[in-house]
Motif scaffolding. Structure first.
Motif, PDB file in Angstrom:
ATOM      1  N   VAL A  92       3.450  14.568   2.310  1.00 11.15           N
ATOM      2  CA  VAL A  92       2.588  13.796   1.410  1.00 11.15           C
ATOM      3  C   VAL A  92       2.883  12.307   1.583  1.00 11.15           C
ATOM      4  CG1 VAL A  92       1.917  13.381  -0.980  1.00 11.15           C
ATOM      5  CG2 VAL A  92       2.464  15.709  -0.211  1.00 11.15           C
ATOM      6  N   THR A  93       1.855  11.549   1.974  1.00 18.12           N
ATOM      7  CA  THR A  93       2.026  10.132   2.230  1.00 18.12           C
ATOM      8  C   THR A  93       1.201   9.326   1.218  1.00 18.12           C
ATOM      9  OG1 THR A  93       0.266   9.984   3.902  1.00 18.12           O
ATOM     10  CG2 THR A  93       2.461  10.636   4.654  1.00 18.12           C
ATOM     11  N   SER A  94       0.644   8.211   1.643  1.00 16.36           N
ATOM     12  CA  SER A  94      -0.046   7.321   0.717  1.00 16.36           C
ATOM     13  C   SER A  94      -0.860   6.313   1.504  1.00 16.36           C
ATOM     14  CB  SER A  94       0.990   6.583  -0.145  1.00 16.36           C
ATOM     15  OG  SER A  94       0.395   5.516  -0.864  1.00 16.36           O
ATOM     16  N   ASP A  95      -1.933   5.785   0.880  1.00 16.46           N
ATOM     17  CA  ASP A  95      -2.662   4.709   1.544  1.00 16.46           C
ATOM     18  C   ASP A  95      -1.824   3.436   1.600  1.00 16.46           C
ATOM     19  OD1 ASP A  95      -2.854   4.232  -1.189  1.00 16.46           O
ATOM     20  OD2 ASP A  95      -4.795   3.245  -1.007  1.00 16.46           O
ATOM     21  N   ALA A  96      -0.718   3.384   0.842  1.00 15.34           N
ATOM     22  CA  ALA A  96       0.201   2.254   0.943  1.00 15.34           C
ATOM     23  C   ALA A  96       0.891   2.210   2.302  1.00 15.34           C
ATOM     24  CB  ALA A  96       1.246   2.324  -0.170  1.00 15.34           C
ATOM     25  N   ALA A  97       0.796   3.295   3.083  1.00 12.73           N
ATOM     26  CA  ALA A  97       1.361   3.309   4.429  1.00 12.73           C
ATOM     27  C   ALA A  97       0.625   2.360   5.362  1.00 12.73           C
ATOM     28  CB  ALA A  97       1.324   4.722   5.009  1.00 12.73           C
ATOM     29  N   THR A  98      -0.626   2.090   5.062  1.00 12.81           N
ATOM     30  CA  THR A  98      -1.433   1.236   5.946  1.00 12.81           C
ATOM     31  C   THR A  98      -2.057   0.042   5.232  1.00 12.81           C
ATOM     32  OG1 THR A  98      -3.343   2.686   5.568  1.00 12.81           O
ATOM     33  CG2 THR A  98      -1.986   3.135   7.518  1.00 12.81           C
ATOM     34  N   GLY A  99      -2.161   0.082   3.910  1.00 12.94           N
ATOM     35  CA  GLY A  99      -2.776  -1.001   3.158  1.00 12.94           C
ATOM     36  C   GLY A  99      -1.777  -2.087   2.793  1.00 12.94           C
ATOM     37  N   ALA A 100      -2.194  -3.329   2.865  1.00 17.09           N
ATOM     38  CA  ALA A 100      -1.321  -4.465   2.529  1.00 17.09           C
ATOM     39  C   ALA A 100      -1.438  -4.781   1.038  1.00 17.09           C
ATOM     40  CB  ALA A 100      -1.691  -5.676   3.373  1.00 17.09           C
ATOM     41  N   TYR A 101      -0.831  -3.935   0.210  1.00 13.63           N
ATOM     42  CA  TYR A 101      -0.904  -4.089  -1.235  1.00 13.63           C
ATOM     43  C   TYR A 101       0.341  -4.832  -1.729  1.00 13.63           C
ATOM     44  CZ  TYR A 101      -4.192  -0.234  -0.507  1.00 13.63           C
ATOM     45  OH  TYR A 101      -5.216   0.557  -0.054  1.00 13.63           O
ATOM     46  N   GLU A 102       0.145  -5.929  -2.408  1.00 11.46           N
ATOM     47  CA  GLU A 102       1.273  -6.706  -2.899  1.00 11.46           C
ATOM     48  C   GLU A 102       2.174  -5.863  -3.792  1.00 11.46           C
ATOM     49  OE1 GLU A 102       0.086 -10.329  -4.731  1.00 11.46           O
ATOM     50  OE2 GLU A 102      -1.101 -11.007  -3.013  1.00 11.46           O
ATOM     51  N   GLY A 103       3.446  -5.927  -3.529  1.00 12.65           N
ATOM     52  CA  GLY A 103       4.431  -5.171  -4.297  1.00 12.65           C
ATOM     53  C   GLY A 103       4.725  -3.795  -3.748  1.00 12.65           C
ATOM     54  N   TRP A 104       3.873  -3.303  -2.882  1.00 10.66           N
ATOM     55  CA  TRP A 104       4.029  -1.943  -2.373  1.00 10.66           C
ATOM     56  C   TRP A 104       4.692  -1.896  -0.989  1.00 10.66           C
ATOM     57  CZ3 TRP A 104       2.890   2.529  -5.067  1.00 10.66           C
ATOM     58  CH2 TRP A 104       2.203   2.361  -6.269  1.00 10.66           C
ATOM     59  N   GLY A 105       5.264  -3.004  -0.554  1.00 12.21           N
ATOM     60  CA  GLY A 105       5.804  -3.060   0.802  1.00 12.21           C
ATOM     61  C   GLY A 105       6.947  -2.101   1.063  1.00 12.21           C
ATOM     62  N   GLY A 106       7.881  -2.003   0.120  1.00 13.45           N
ATOM     63  CA  GLY A 106       9.006  -1.098   0.329  1.00 13.45           C
ATOM     64  C   GLY A 106       8.563   0.352   0.372  1.00 13.45           C
ATOM     65  N   TYR A 107       7.841   0.782  -0.637  1.00 14.80           N
ATOM     66  CA  TYR A 107       7.335   2.160  -0.678  1.00 14.80           C
ATOM     67  C   TYR A 107       6.408   2.429   0.504  1.00 14.80           C
ATOM     68  CZ  TYR A 107       4.753   6.214  -2.508  1.00 14.80           C
ATOM     69  OH  TYR A 107       4.175   7.444  -2.663  1.00 14.80           O
ATOM     70  N   GLY A 108       5.496   1.506   0.768  1.00 13.61           N
ATOM     71  CA  GLY A 108       4.540   1.706   1.847  1.00 13.61           C
ATOM     72  C   GLY A 108       5.207   1.819   3.203  1.00 13.61           C
ATOM     73  N   ALA A 109       6.267   1.045   3.419  1.00 16.17           N
ATOM     74  CA  ALA A 109       6.973   1.123   4.702  1.00 16.17           C
ATOM     75  C   ALA A 109       7.582   2.503   4.914  1.00 16.17           C
ATOM     76  CB  ALA A 109       8.052   0.046   4.766  1.00 16.17           C
ATOM     77  N   THR A 110       8.103   3.103   3.840  1.00 14.72           N
ATOM     78  CA  THR A 110       8.671   4.450   3.987  1.00 14.72           C
ATOM     79  C   THR A 110       7.585   5.474   4.289  1.00 14.72           C
ATOM     80  OG1 THR A 110       8.564   5.026   1.609  1.00 14.72           O
ATOM     81  CG2 THR A 110      10.524   3.864   2.388  1.00 14.72           C
ATOM     82  N   LYS A 111       6.420   5.301   3.681  1.00 20.68           N
ATOM     83  CA  LYS A 111       5.339   6.247   3.942  1.00 20.68           C
ATOM     84  C   LYS A 111       4.751   6.052   5.338  1.00 20.68           C
ATOM     85  CE  LYS A 111       5.478   8.578   0.142  1.00 20.68           C
ATOM     86  NZ  LYS A 111       5.855  10.017   0.168  1.00 20.68           N
ATOM     87  N   ALA A 112       4.743   4.824   5.836  1.00 19.38           N
ATOM     88  CA  ALA A 112       4.316   4.590   7.217  1.00 19.38           C
ATOM     89  C   ALA A 112       5.263   5.282   8.188  1.00 19.38           C
ATOM     90  CB  ALA A 112       4.255   3.088   7.496  1.00 19.38           C
ATOM     91  N   ALA A 113       6.551   5.211   7.907  1.00 12.72           N
ATOM     92  CA  ALA A 113       7.530   5.892   8.750  1.00 12.72           C
ATOM     93  C   ALA A 113       7.334   7.403   8.711  1.00 12.72           C
ATOM     94  CB  ALA A 113       8.946   5.533   8.303  1.00 12.72           C
ATOM     95  N   LEU A 114       7.061   7.940   7.507  1.00 12.17           N
ATOM     96  CA  LEU A 114       6.833   9.381   7.392  1.00 12.17           C
ATOM     97  C   LEU A 114       5.581   9.798   8.156  1.00 12.17           C
ATOM     98  CD1 LEU A 114       7.688  12.076   6.152  1.00 12.17           C
ATOM     99  CD2 LEU A 114       6.348  11.478   4.112  1.00 12.17           C
TER     100      LEU A 114
END
Length: 218
Positions: A129-151
């Protein structure tokens, strides 16, 4: 033959909703989450095996794999949001980011490694289970999004390396969960999708068994 699924983060939200769908279809379930009380109540409701613990603990991962020697589906749903309120990357504490990577990236990979022999034997499937934060440049979501991009990239490569196992990395979209409420507030989270509706779409995916790949349930 009864199929078996192992679901992490199964005490509430999407994990619990999917567990209910699978239980209704006769699946045998092994459920895990950090909150023992909520998990045990869910397991009692569904006739499932509850193994509370932290998926970032290697000993816990070994217990989970031992509890499911025959396995048809692994759902890596457990996730951590990280620091809240969500900070910009300029202020993200490195130690907190390392801990987030352990939970959101290393733990799913470790559980995949532990259960792959059983999944290969059954021709089973993995849902990460990932997230659109893996690819979207959402302010504040960089840490979480980076982990989901890696997943997502781990999933992509795993699908290429394990052609006998279905691998889907799934963006469920925003759901009305405690995690989303912690990020955006309860009022905004209340307008997001009901996890039960998202779980129904995820159940359809598991049942249809399409080719490995990225799936959006939005």
């Amino acid at each position: 033959m009864t199929k078996t699924a192992l679901i992490t983060g199964a005490s509430r939200g999407l994990g619990l909703a999917l567990a209910r769908s699978l239980a209704g279809a006769g699946w045998n379930l092994v459920l895990t989450a950090r909150g023992a009380g909520d998990l045990e109540r869910a397991a009692a409701e569904l006739g499932a095996t509850a193994i509370p613990g932290d998926v970032s603990d290697p000993a816990h991962v070994r217990r989970l794999a031992a509890a499911a020697p025959s396995l048809d589906l692994l759902v890596n749903n457990a996730s951590d949001l990280g620091v809240t309120p969500l900070p910009p990357l300029a202020d993200y504490p490195p130690a907190a980011f390392r801990a987030l990577l352990e939970t959101n990236v290393t733990a799913p990979l470790t559980l995949v490694q532990a259960t792959l022999p059983a999944l290969r034997a059954s021709g089973g499937a993995i849902v990460n289970v990932t997230s659109d934060a893996a690819t979207g440049a959402y302010e504040g979501w960089g840490g979480y999004g980076a982990t989901k991009a890696a997943l997502e990239q781990l999933s992509n490569v795993l699908a290429a390396e394990e052609p006998g196992v279905r691998v889907w990395w799934v963006d469920p979209g925003e759901m009305n969960t405690r995690m989303l409420a912690a990020a955006v507030g309860a009022e905004e989270a209340a307008s997001a999708a009901d996890p039960a509706k998202v779980a129904a779409a995820l159940y359809d995916l598991v049942s249809a068994r399409p080719a490995s790949g990225k799936v959006s349930l939005r």
